[in-house]
Design an enzyme around this catalytic site. Structure first.
Site, PDB file in Angstrom:
ATOM      1  CG  ASP A 108      -1.735   1.205   1.390  1.00 43.71           C
ATOM      2  OD1 ASP A 108      -2.389   1.591   0.404  1.00 43.71           O
ATOM      3  OD2 ASP A 108      -1.731   1.794   2.479  1.00 43.71           O
ATOM      4  CG  ASP A 120      -1.808   2.106   6.730  1.00 41.83           C
ATOM      5  OD1 ASP A 120      -1.976   3.176   7.332  1.00 41.83           O
ATOM      6  OD2 ASP A 120      -2.043   1.964   5.526  1.00 41.83           O
ATOM      7  CG  ASP A 156      -1.365   7.711   0.939  1.00 47.78           C
ATOM      8  OD1 ASP A 156      -1.019   8.892   1.061  1.00 47.78           O
ATOM      9  OD2 ASP A 156      -1.745   7.213  -0.139  1.00 47.78           O
TER      10      ASP A 156
END
Length: 239
Positions: free
Chosen positions: A13, A172, A15
């Site tokens: 991922d 996250d 960000d």
């Protein structure tokens, strides 16, 4: 302890996993607040929603519901301000550059799968030098569907010419883990990202939970890694 399943590629991922984009996103939001006569908000108030997109940022920053009149105009202005400083203060999380250097050295492909639109993803990765190194980049508008839909993960695997079960997806946010699981990839929840107290990470169903990028190495095929000649400094210091 049994060895975890072994992957042949890493999907990250953006960000909150590959890059700490919070400084530029929060900076853009506070600039927008300033344009409307409002004082800056502290980083701790905004960071929990950094991974959740522009609407979440504006909603948190102005305490407005998305269906409020004028909300979309605020969101578009926020995006324009963010694009103008997309890579100004953004950097990789500690240990991530060392991990990517090792993957590149060993010829292990890695890619980015993000919900960030391409017109922001591409200049950001290009500015910081990751674009030519990534084996694949799937942005939030590459397909009609975004994570948690498995489509972006499946497309990334296709571009790597690997089965999903040969790839480990690191993220996250719960949508990252859900997308990876639905695609059939291995999944790791990254605690070093923007996970907050409201998240219940152990309920996400990830195959593993990591606190530092170096831990991704445990999930890679040791035959691909080969004999690492020396312990990286970031592994030795635990920084």
């Amino acid at each position: 302890m049994p060895l975890p399943p072994q992957a042949r590629a890493v999907l990250l991922d953006l960000d909150g996993t590959l890059l700490d984009t919070a400084p530029d996103l929060i900076g853009a939001l506070n600039t927008l607040r300033g344009e409307h006569g409002k004082t800056p908000l502290p980083e701790g108030h905004l960071q929990p929603v950094v991974s959740h997109g522009s609407a979440a940022m504006v909603q948190r920053g102005f305490d407005l519901a998305p269906d409020t009149a004028g909300f979309e105009a605020l969101r578009q202005r926020f995006l324009a301000l963010y694009r103008a400083r997309v890579s100004q203060a953004t950097r990789a999380f500690p240990g991530m550059d060392e991990l990517i250097d090792l993957l590149d050295e060993r010829g292990i492909p890695w890619g980015v799968v993000t919900n960030k639109p391409g017109w922001l993803t591409e200049p950001l990765l290009a500015d910081l030098g990751y674009a030519p190194r990534a084996a694949c980049i799937v942005s939030g508008d590459t397909l009609a569907a975004r994570k948690p839909d498995p489509g972006p993960i499946l497309l990334a695997c296709k571009r790597l010419a690997l089965a999903p079960c040969d790839c480990v997806l690191v993220g996250d946010a719960e949508r990252d883990i859900e997308a990876g699981r639905r695609a059939g990839a291995l999944t790791l929840a990254a605690l070093f990202g923007y996970i907050c107290g409201e998240d219940h990470v152990r309920r996400w169903g990830a195959d593993g939970i990591i606190s530092h990028p170096e831990e991704i190495l445990r999930w890679l095929d040791p035959e691909l890694l080969g004999q690492i000649p020396r312990q990286p400094e970031w592994a030795a210091t635990g920084s």
